[in-house]
Design a protein around this motif. Structure first.
Motif, PDB file in Angstrom:
ATOM      1  N   THR A   1      22.723  71.702 -12.921  1.00 46.80           N
ATOM      2  CA  THR A   1      22.719  72.076 -11.518  1.00 46.80           C
ATOM      3  C   THR A   1      23.356  70.927 -10.731  1.00 46.80           C
ATOM      4  OG1 THR A   1      20.744  73.388 -11.791  1.00 46.80           O
ATOM      5  CG2 THR A   1      21.191  72.592  -9.565  1.00 46.80           C
ATOM      6  N   VAL A   2      24.288  71.231  -9.823  1.00 49.27           N
ATOM      7  CA  VAL A   2      24.899  70.165  -9.021  1.00 49.27           C
ATOM      8  C   VAL A   2      24.660  70.391  -7.527  1.00 49.27           C
ATOM      9  CG1 VAL A   2      26.659  69.467 -10.698  1.00 49.27           C
ATOM     10  CG2 VAL A   2      27.140  71.354  -9.141  1.00 49.27           C
ATOM     11  N   TYR A   3      24.675  69.304  -6.794  1.00 53.82           N
ATOM     12  CA  TYR A   3      24.464  69.318  -5.334  1.00 53.82           C
ATOM     13  C   TYR A   3      23.108  69.911  -4.935  1.00 53.82           C
ATOM     14  CZ  TYR A   3      29.234  67.848  -5.538  1.00 53.82           C
ATOM     15  OH  TYR A   3      30.358  67.145  -5.860  1.00 53.82           O
ATOM     16  N   PHE A   4      22.160  69.839  -5.801  1.00 56.33           N
ATOM     17  CA  PHE A   4      20.767  70.211  -5.514  1.00 56.33           C
ATOM     18  C   PHE A   4      19.879  69.295  -6.357  1.00 56.33           C
ATOM     19  CE2 PHE A   4      16.812  72.397  -6.394  1.00 56.33           C
ATOM     20  CZ  PHE A   4      16.396  72.710  -5.123  1.00 56.33           C
ATOM     21  N   PRO A   5      18.774  68.766  -5.872  1.00 53.79           N
ATOM     22  CA  PRO A   5      18.274  68.898  -4.510  1.00 53.79           C
ATOM     23  C   PRO A   5      19.173  68.230  -3.464  1.00 53.79           C
ATOM     24  CG  PRO A   5      16.919  67.371  -5.783  1.00 53.79           C
ATOM     25  CD  PRO A   5      17.886  67.990  -6.736  1.00 53.79           C
TER      26      PRO A   5
END
Ligand SMILES: *Cc1c(COP(=O)(O)O)cnc(C)c1O
Length: 471
Positions: free
Chosen positions: A404-408
């Motif tokens: 998962t990228v750009y989260f959190p």
């Protein structure tokens, strides 16, 4: 050739089958359908032979990414291996062939599975009451908050207007609060990435309905002050809801009820393994305290002298799904829990060990914003000057699904890696090797990635804004 159309492979008149002429009298279409209901032009279907059809769909399926083909460390999504024994259980004809409207007397086996699963989820969470109705994590959240709302209505407490969510919350949390007609307000974080207790203390009052906490939170960090947080809420008569989508790290180690929570949802499809990529089937079963139990959705399974029976809880919020929830997923979760028994705790221990192994080996090359013992997942940042998106695309060329990228959102260039317990050390070593290599790759070269995938880099912003789902 990713978007090739089967129609383009056809030739007029080509067929993959021939049917024998009917040996019974058939009626003419003209005699059955009125003129205006009949198709005026021939349907433009692919006219292809059987091998072409088989190859077309097989090749498409091979472009599909799944946990069965590659490592899939998509943080917060728990892409763990799905034991085939689960599939066998769900395919047992007595279960698979049941009709949802079959009389209870003929569905005792299915009701028993549901009743036992309610018991397992009760034991794992420490809560006395369970509902298996919600069909996704987000729906479990909404169900929980609707129950909280109904509790206050029932108590004649009309001033509860806000639900608090931490900055690290999964987007479904504020969405849930809003859907349930509450005002969603944000609480900040302390230096460990956990809910800032003093800030929370200043925020809560008699307008607070609940705090939605995720534990471990989406930084992979355990909310160590959860008991104190529960106290802060209970002092003003509010509830602590726990987003238990990622119970992997807690199984047999931490029970939300013991920590002071009042209600929670599970993601059975994540924690107890059902294939769920691409929005596939889920279950957001909930568990709650005695006080909230009467508000559970309809129905729950109870036992009576006649055996297992479906019952509407006294002050139920009503139905949240058709029939009895996502029964196939419930069956798989039941099977998974039965297979592990008391060793469920090993699932948690291995998930935590694997995430910490990744953290320890990436440290020094990648930046670790919260570099302390993590739970089932870890947030890392690429070396200075590199973009998370570029590393993610580079991983595709190495044969991995990106994390998962750009989260959190609170971490710039976040990459959220969740290895899960079902991966071996060798798999993790290979993945870490790829991550380290990409950290050394020049930005220019990285910008080209992916070069070995069926498509090159897509314009994701445009794809989201100008979605073309058919052509
Ligand atoms: C996955 C997830 C959800 C939502 O679950 P769905 O089944 O996708 O609706 C909610 N909260 C957290 C923390 C999650 O990881």
């Amino acid at each position: 050739m990713p978007f090739n159309l089967i129609r383009d492979k056809g030739r007029e008149g080509r067929r993959g089958y021939t049917l024998p002429k009917p040996d019974v009298e058939t009626r003419k279409l003209e005699d059955v359908l009125p003129e205006k209901a009949r198709r005026q032009e021939k349907l433009r279907l692919a006219e292809v032979d059987e091998p072409t059809v088989i190859r077309h769909y097989t090749n498409l399926s091979r472009q599909n990414w799944g946990i069965d083909t590659n490592f899939y460390p998509l943080g917060s999504c728990t892409m763990k291996h799905n034991p085939r024994a689960n599939e066998a259980a769900a395919a047992v004809p007595g279960f698979a062939g049941l009709h949802p409207l079959q009389p209870e007397a003929q569905a005792q086996g299915a009701l028993q599975v549901m009743h036992e699963l309610q018991g397992f989820l009760s034991e794992i969470s420490g809560f006395p009451a369970v509902s298996l109705q919600p069909m996704a994590g987000a729906q479990g959240e909404l169900t929980s908050i609707l129950m909280v709302k109904k509790y206050f209505e029932d108590a004649g407490d009309e001033g509860r207007t806000t639900v608090i969510v931490p900055e690290t919350a999964h987007g479904t949390n504020p969405a849930t609060a809003t859907m349930a007609d509450f005002k969603s307000v944000e609480v900040g974080l302390d230096e460990h990435g956990c809910v800032a207790v003093e800030e929370l203390r200043d925020m809560v009052d008699e307008t607070t309905a609940a705090l939605m906490i995720t534990n471990p939170n989406t930084l992979g960090v355990y909310e160590r002050n959860i008991a104190e947080i529960a106290e802060v809420l209970h002092e003003v008569g509010a509830f602590l809801y726990m987003d238990g989508a990622n119970m992997n790290a807690n199984l047999g180690r931490m029970r939300p009820a013991d920590a002071g929570a009042d209600i929670m949802h599970y993601n059975l499809h994540k924690t107890f393994s059902t294939p769920h990529g691409g929005g596939g089937p889920g279950s957001g079963a909930i568990a709650c305290s005695e006080a909230l139990a009467p508000f559970r959705p309809d129905p729950v399974v109870e036992t009576s002298e006649e055996g297992y029976t479906l019952v509407r809880p006294e002050k139920s919020i009503g139905r949240v799904s058709t029939f009895h929830g996502n029964f196939g997923v419930l069956l798989k979760a039941w099977n998974y829990i039965k297979m592990h028994g008391p060793e469920l705790r090993d699932v948690a221990d291995m998930a935590v060990l694997n995430a910490n192994y990744v953290r320890a080996r990436l440290r020094g090359t990648y930046r670790i914003p919260y570099d302390e013992l993590c739970k089932h997942e870890v947030v890392v940042q690429p070396p200075e000057g590199k973009k998370a998106l570029d590393i993610a695309k580079g991983l595709i060329d190495h044969g991995y699904h990106p994390p998962t990228v750009y989260f959190p959102l609170v971490v710039k260039e976040a990459m959220l890696v969740e290895p899960t317990e079902s991966e071996s050390k060798e798999t993790l070593d290979d993945f870490i090797g790829a991550m380290l290599e990409l950290a050394e790759t020049s930005p220019e070269e990285l910008e080209e990635a992916p070069t070995h995938a069926p498509t090159r880099r897509l314009d994701e912003a445009r794809a989201a804004r100008k979605l073309k789902a058919r052509w």
